[in-house]
Enzyme design. Structure first.
Site, mmCIF file in Angstrom:
data_model
loop_
_atom_site.group_PDB
_atom_site.id
_atom_site.type_symbol
_atom_site.label_atom_id
_atom_site.label_comp_id
_atom_site.label_asym_id
_atom_site.label_seq_id
_atom_site.Cartn_x
_atom_site.Cartn_y
_atom_site.Cartn_z
ATOM 1 N N ALA A 85 0.814 -1.228 0.000
ATOM 2 C CA ALA A 85 0.000 0.000 0.000
ATOM 3 C C ALA A 85 0.844 1.273 0.000
ATOM 4 O O ALA A 85 0.301 2.370 0.101
ATOM 5 C CB ALA A 85 -0.948 0.000 1.199
ATOM 6 N N SER A 86 2.163 1.131 -0.126
ATOM 7 C CA SER A 86 2.999 2.337 -0.113
ATOM 8 C C SER A 86 2.868 3.132 -1.407
ATOM 9 O O SER A 86 3.035 4.352 -1.408
ATOM 10 C CB SER A 86 4.469 1.966 0.126
ATOM 11 O OG SER A 86 4.890 0.952 -0.774
ATOM 12 N N ARG A 87 2.571 2.421 -2.512
ATOM 13 C CA ARG A 87 2.549 3.091 -3.825
ATOM 14 C C ARG A 87 1.400 2.543 -4.679
ATOM 15 O O ARG A 87 0.804 1.525 -4.356
ATOM 16 C CB ARG A 87 3.880 2.841 -4.565
ATOM 17 C CG ARG A 87 5.075 3.459 -3.877
ATOM 18 C CD ARG A 87 6.357 3.237 -4.652
ATOM 19 N NE ARG A 87 6.810 1.865 -4.623
ATOM 20 C CZ ARG A 87 6.905 1.081 -5.704
ATOM 21 N NH1 ARG A 87 6.592 1.542 -6.883
ATOM 22 N NH2 ARG A 87 7.340 -0.156 -5.584
ATOM 23 N N VAL B 194 5.848 -9.803 1.948
ATOM 24 C CA VAL B 194 4.750 -10.781 1.941
ATOM 25 C C VAL B 194 5.217 -12.194 1.613
ATOM 26 O O VAL B 194 4.523 -13.164 1.915
ATOM 27 C CB VAL B 194 3.594 -10.377 0.983
ATOM 28 C CG1 VAL B 194 2.897 -9.120 1.450
ATOM 29 C CG2 VAL B 194 4.075 -10.257 -0.458
ATOM 30 N N SER C 44 -4.899 -9.814 -12.553
ATOM 31 C CA SER C 44 -4.559 -8.990 -13.716
ATOM 32 C C SER C 44 -5.286 -9.555 -14.931
ATOM 33 O O SER C 44 -5.567 -10.761 -14.982
ATOM 34 C CB SER C 44 -3.046 -9.046 -13.967
ATOM 35 O OG SER C 44 -2.739 -8.561 -15.263
ATOM 36 N N TYR D 216 4.650 -13.841 -14.742
ATOM 37 C CA TYR D 216 3.666 -12.922 -14.148
ATOM 38 C C TYR D 216 2.246 -13.417 -14.404
ATOM 39 O O TYR D 216 1.423 -13.508 -13.486
ATOM 40 C CB TYR D 216 3.868 -11.526 -14.733
ATOM 41 C CG TYR D 216 2.905 -10.495 -14.203
ATOM 42 C CD1 TYR D 216 3.007 -10.027 -12.890
ATOM 43 C CD2 TYR D 216 1.892 -9.974 -15.009
ATOM 44 C CE1 TYR D 216 2.122 -9.076 -12.403
ATOM 45 C CE2 TYR D 216 1.005 -9.016 -14.529
ATOM 46 C CZ TYR D 216 1.127 -8.566 -13.228
ATOM 47 O OH TYR D 216 0.251 -7.620 -12.744
ATOM 48 N N ILE E 228 -2.835 0.053 -15.844
ATOM 49 C CA ILE E 228 -3.094 1.106 -14.854
ATOM 50 C C ILE E 228 -1.827 1.945 -14.673
ATOM 51 O O ILE E 228 -0.726 1.383 -14.502
ATOM 52 C CB ILE E 228 -3.490 0.474 -13.492
ATOM 53 C CG1 ILE E 228 -4.609 -0.574 -13.656
ATOM 54 C CG2 ILE E 228 -3.891 1.561 -12.489
ATOM 55 C CD1 ILE E 228 -5.906 -0.072 -14.233
HETATM 56 P P1 NAP Z 1 3.658 -0.752 -8.000
HETATM 57 O O1 NAP Z 1 3.304 0.660 -8.290
HETATM 58 O O2 NAP Z 1 4.928 -1.325 -8.514
HETATM 59 O O3 NAP Z 1 3.563 -0.984 -6.419
HETATM 60 C C1 NAP Z 1 3.834 -2.239 -5.895
HETATM 61 C C2 NAP Z 1 3.544 -2.233 -4.418
HETATM 62 O O4 NAP Z 1 3.781 -3.566 -3.922
HETATM 63 C C3 NAP Z 1 4.442 -1.286 -3.652
HETATM 64 O O5 NAP Z 1 3.684 -0.684 -2.624
HETATM 65 C C4 NAP Z 1 5.504 -2.223 -3.079
HETATM 66 O O6 NAP Z 1 6.007 -1.770 -1.813
HETATM 67 C C5 NAP Z 1 4.702 -3.484 -2.834
HETATM 68 N N1 NAP Z 1 5.507 -4.699 -2.779
HETATM 69 C C6 NAP Z 1 6.267 -5.246 -3.766
HETATM 70 N N2 NAP Z 1 6.857 -6.367 -3.317
HETATM 71 C C7 NAP Z 1 6.445 -6.530 -2.027
HETATM 72 C C8 NAP Z 1 6.705 -7.506 -1.033
HETATM 73 N N3 NAP Z 1 7.526 -8.537 -1.269
HETATM 74 N N4 NAP Z 1 6.113 -7.371 0.180
HETATM 75 C C9 NAP Z 1 5.291 -6.320 0.428
HETATM 76 N N5 NAP Z 1 5.021 -5.365 -0.474
HETATM 77 C C10 NAP Z 1 5.589 -5.475 -1.685
HETATM 78 O O7 NAP Z 1 2.520 -1.742 -8.558
HETATM 79 P P2 NAP Z 1 0.979 -1.479 -8.901
HETATM 80 O O8 NAP Z 1 0.887 -1.192 -10.341
HETATM 81 O O9 NAP Z 1 0.374 -0.580 -7.896
HETATM 82 O O10 NAP Z 1 0.453 -2.970 -8.714
HETATM 83 C C11 NAP Z 1 -0.282 -3.386 -7.575
HETATM 84 C C12 NAP Z 1 -0.921 -4.735 -7.901
HETATM 85 O O11 NAP Z 1 -1.762 -4.595 -9.050
HETATM 86 C C13 NAP Z 1 0.098 -5.820 -8.247
HETATM 87 O O12 NAP Z 1 -0.315 -7.044 -7.719
HETATM 88 C C14 NAP Z 1 0.057 -5.862 -9.761
HETATM 89 O O13 NAP Z 1 0.430 -7.116 -10.262
HETATM 90 C C15 NAP Z 1 -1.410 -5.570 -10.013
HETATM 91 N N6 NAP Z 1 -1.675 -5.062 -11.352
HETATM 92 C C16 NAP Z 1 -1.130 -3.885 -11.806
HETATM 93 C C17 NAP Z 1 -1.411 -3.442 -13.089
HETATM 94 C C18 NAP Z 1 -0.859 -2.160 -13.658
HETATM 95 O O14 NAP Z 1 -1.013 -1.932 -14.880
HETATM 96 N N7 NAP Z 1 -0.232 -1.307 -12.870
HETATM 97 C C19 NAP Z 1 -2.237 -4.213 -13.929
HETATM 98 C C20 NAP Z 1 -2.764 -5.398 -13.447
HETATM 99 C C21 NAP Z 1 -2.492 -5.805 -12.156
HETATM 100 P P3 NAP Z 1 7.490 -1.073 -1.615
HETATM 101 O O15 NAP Z 1 7.691 -0.145 -2.765
HETATM 102 O O16 NAP Z 1 7.385 -0.372 -0.305
HETATM 103 O O17 NAP Z 1 8.441 -2.207 -1.575
#
Ligand code: NAP
Length: 244
Positions: free
Chosen positions: A10-12, A61, A139, A152, A185
């Site tokens: 939830a940080s980003r 996690v 996804s 992925y 996204i």
């Molecule tokens: P993001 O901007 O890269 O953010 C990822 C988040 O996950 C960050 O808060 C990060 O925390 C955290 N994280 C990564 N590894 C971790 C771990 N081992 N333990 C705890 N926290 C962890 O990604 P996002 O785009 O928001 O994606 C969020 C979710 O949506 C993911 O599951 C992704 O697969 C899914 N998703 C994204 C998209 C897209 O287009 N963006 C599309 C489909 C699905 P830190 O930075 O603090 O480490």
């Protein structure tokens, strides 16, 4: 009565928007992060300033001991978790022949084992309360498959199988389990793509734009709400029509 939510990653990005939305909906929120303490702390300050209870919780996690400890800290501070959003995830591109054991296990460790660990950590209290809601962030690539993203896509398909099976198993215990499958996204996760690809992806989207983290947060909030109380085991695709 105040409800307690835990949002992983939830940080980003999407997780941050989900935590904000849930706080606005009256939840006390556990803001999990792995690396970006600065981002988690700033979100907690913002939520606290707006009158919500929020707690930053560092834990990887993929590490069961860290997750158990994190859930204990959150439940000691706020009470039993009634909503878990498994959002933390990692992504990247590689040709199938170039996928190493390390990469394969790292992606599964975060994207699938992460959900497994976190659900098992919150479940005893949900079972005790005979109430709870779990939303897994999958996804569209987990539904459709994606070239150069086999690892992925396989992790995200696994989350869909987990969601449907667990929903069937937990329904008699009053616990709902659903999935959101986001399309493309705008978050840091897209930084790995060449910038020229983004306008192309927006053009390929029937609704004519990329998604925002808030689009996904709205879907999660709906699935968590009483209005969705007869919905379980479902995958809600939020992609502007991308995979129609
Ligand atoms: P993001 O901007 O890269 O953010 C990822 C988040 O996950 C960050 O808060 C990060 O925390 C955290 N994280 C990564 N590894 C971790 C771990 N081992 N333990 C705890 N926290 C962890 O990604 P996002 O785009 O928001 O994606 C969020 C979710 O949506 C993911 O599951 C992704 O697969 C899914 N998703 C994204 C998209 C897209 O287009 N963006 C599309 C489909 C699905 P830190 O930075 O603090 O480490």
């Amino acid at each position: 009565m105040e409800k307690i939510a835990l949002v992983t990653g939830a940080s980003r990005g999407i997780g941050r928007a989900v935590a904000r939305q849930l706080a606005a909906d009256g939840y006390a929120v556990g803001v999990n992060y792995r690396v970006r303490q600065d981002c988690a702390d700033s979100l907690v300050s913002e939520l606290t300033a707006s009158g919500c209870r929020a707690l930053a919780l560092r834990a990887d996690v993929s590490d069961r001991a860290q997750i158990n400890d994190m859930v204990r800290r959150l439940e000691d501070a706020f009470g039993p978790v009634s909503l878990l959003v498994n959002n933390a995830g990692v992504a990247g591109q590689a040709l199938f022949q170039d996928i190493t054991d390390d990469l394969w296990h790292r992606y599964f460790g975060v994207n699938v084992d992460g959900a497994f660990h976190t659900i098992q950590a919150v479940l005893p209290r949900m079972l005790h309360e005979h109430e709870g809601c779990i939303v897994n962030i999958s996804s569209i690539w987990g539904l459709r498959g994606a070239s150069c993203e086999v690892t992925y896509a396989a992790t995200k398909a696994a989350l869909i199988g987990l969601t449907r099976s667990l929903a069937a198993e937990l329904a008699p215990s009053g616990i709902r389990v659903n999935c959101v499958a986001p399309g493309v996204i705008r978050t840091d996760m897209l930084n790995a793509l060449p910038p020229a690809v983004l306008p192309q992806l927006a053009e390929e989207t029937p609704l004519g734009r990329l998604g925002t983290p808030e689009d996904i947060a709205e879907a999660v909030a709906f699935l968590a709400d009483r209005r969705a109380s007869f919905i379980t085991g479902q995958v809600l695709t939020v992609d502007g029509g991308f995979i129609l």
